[in-house]
Design a protein around this motif. Sequence first.
Motif, PDB file in Angstrom:
ATOM      1  N   ALA A  34       0.800  -1.226   0.000  1.00  0.00           N
ATOM      2  CA  ALA A  34       0.000   0.000   0.000  1.00  0.00           C
ATOM      3  C   ALA A  34       0.832   1.275   0.000  1.00  0.00           C
ATOM      4  O   ALA A  34       0.329   2.345  -0.371  1.00  0.00           O
TER       5      ALA A  34
ATOM      6  N   ARG B 158      -3.518  -2.843  -1.867  1.00  0.00           N
ATOM      7  CA  ARG B 158      -3.092  -1.625  -2.570  1.00  0.00           C
ATOM      8  C   ARG B 158      -3.413  -0.382  -1.748  1.00  0.00           C
ATOM      9  O   ARG B 158      -4.232  -0.423  -0.833  1.00  0.00           O
TER      10      ARG B 158
ATOM     11  N   LYS C 163      -3.322   3.223  -6.490  1.00  0.00           N
ATOM     12  CA  LYS C 163      -3.799   1.835  -6.616  1.00  0.00           C
ATOM     13  C   LYS C 163      -4.136   1.455  -8.055  1.00  0.00           C
ATOM     14  O   LYS C 163      -4.044   0.280  -8.445  1.00  0.00           O
TER      15      LYS C 163
ATOM     16  N   VAL D 106      -1.618  -0.558  -9.974  1.00  0.00           N
ATOM     17  CA  VAL D 106      -1.385  -1.963  -9.594  1.00  0.00           C
ATOM     18  C   VAL D 106      -2.516  -2.800 -10.186  1.00  0.00           C
ATOM     19  O   VAL D 106      -3.616  -2.884  -9.624  1.00  0.00           O
TER      20      VAL D 106
ATOM     21  N   TYR E  18      -7.404  -8.148  -5.133  1.00  0.00           N
ATOM     22  CA  TYR E  18      -6.966  -6.874  -4.559  1.00  0.00           C
ATOM     23  C   TYR E  18      -7.883  -6.433  -3.430  1.00  0.00           C
ATOM     24  O   TYR E  18      -9.110  -6.592  -3.507  1.00  0.00           O
TER      25      TYR E  18
ATOM     26  N   ASP F  55      -8.171  -2.821  -1.117  1.00  0.00           N
ATOM     27  CA  ASP F  55      -7.656  -1.445  -1.114  1.00  0.00           C
ATOM     28  C   ASP F  55      -7.680  -0.840   0.283  1.00  0.00           C
ATOM     29  O   ASP F  55      -8.708  -0.894   0.978  1.00  0.00           O
TER      30      ASP F  55
END
Length: 544
Positions: free
Chosen positions: A308, A353, A357, A360, A367, A369
């Motif tokens: 992140a 992420r 983001k 990615v 994923y 976030d």
Amino acid sequence: MNLRQPLTKTRQFRTLLQSEQLEFICEAHNGLSAKIVEEAGFAGIWASGLSISAQFGVRDNNEASWTQVLEDLEFMSDATKVPILLDGDTGYGNFNNMQRLIRKLEQRNIAAVCIEDKLFPKTNSFLKGDAQPMADMQEFCGKIKAGKDAQTDPDFCIIARVEAFICGWGLTEALRRAEAYHQAGADGILIHSALSVPDEILAFKREWGSRSPVVIVPTKYYSTPTDVFRQHGFSMVIWANHMLRAAVATMQKTARALKESENLLSIEDKVAPVSEIFRLQNAAELLEAEERYLPRGAEGTLAVVLAASRGEELGELTADQPKTMVKVQGGPILSHIVDAYNAVGIKDILVVRGYKKEAVRLPNLTYVDNAEFAENGELASLSLALQSRKEHFQSTIISYGDVLFNKYIPQALCQESDDCVIFVDSNWQDQTSYARLGGFAECTLPNSRRAFNAKVHLKQLGSAIPPGSIHGVWMGFLKLSPNAAAMVDQLLLEILARPGNRKASIPQLLQELLKRDYPIRVLYTVGHWLDINSLDDVIQAGNF
């Protein structure tokens, strides 16, 4: 109590050959077709020389070597429990070749062989048969005798195929040769004819009587009712090449349909489903065997990659992308991490992420976030990851999005059964820059031969450990069992609820576990990883 032993394949075939009723065997040319023939209910298989050569894409003129035929036979034999009669052409040479052939067939559990009295290399009987020369009768008898002398299983059968009708010699020559071959030790006679009516083989059987079993191949006189063969007392009928011919017809039709339609809708409901192929291959048996014999390893393991943060230390390289997407060796750091996990069978990879983001976006990843990445830290990201799998915790390996590693690392972690496992690099004197991952480690034993065969556990983790007590540096890897993952999920909520812990890191989690006397297993290594924490590290990663 004596349990009745199953009949050997050779005994099964001899029983068929000597049966008082008409028996049938069917052609097959590889392991798959042999399995299909067996499942159809046939009690025996004809390993056709024409079909075996055709599936290799060569002519039926001994262009496929006898060792290639043997290899094909081995797959057929392994795939089935019913006996196989090999179409052995002329025996692939003289009496010496015949003896070696018999020994090799017995080694592969083949029940019988049929040899024909023509010259090597043979030509298919239906290609200008009347122009083909026949073998010397006495030489062929010697070949039969040599084969019978070579066999070690008394039930192994040698069938002598008489080609007199094929080569235009007539009934008298067919009977003369059949009697000589019978006297030489042949267990049965295969009488062959290229006529579209059964006149020649019926005339032969009337004169031959019941001196030995007679086998026929009604490929040309296929319209003859089968009851005719029963009435004349034939022993065995061979359906000689129809599996191959059916497959060829279907493959040709399918190929044309695919070429014309340019889609699979035209043929999908007309071909066997992939699941049927798996069934015929006995894929289920392999899955069961894997359960019994293979270590659990990476199966069912989740990899959590914490990615992140931006990585400001890399300057302009992370202006438009997070550190995990910085390219090394032609690809993003994250892609190399994924490759290392994939290499040991870990396909379930969850990436947390945050910064940029949208940059990615590698395929086949899950994923999560962390929208508040700027205000919180690693434990907050890890908590989000575990919460996303709350309904089904599994073995989990946690690593960073900026640490490269060899596949040895996840492989070793997966093989350990302990609930909580970390990796420590004992070459800590050269790893001082890696203290940012959480400092140094003091363990119950230093890295040594003694530690190799012992269970080593973590005692302390941090930057304040005296040099004399340092055993290595933590490398940023943490493996949790399903139970440990569930426990850590709850513990993270407690830690993050405390004031000042929003930016807490994984080392703080490990320290909390130590406070609670929770055992943390240590695996030692020297190298096999690279923490990318500077522009120099990016350059060094090119040689990792």
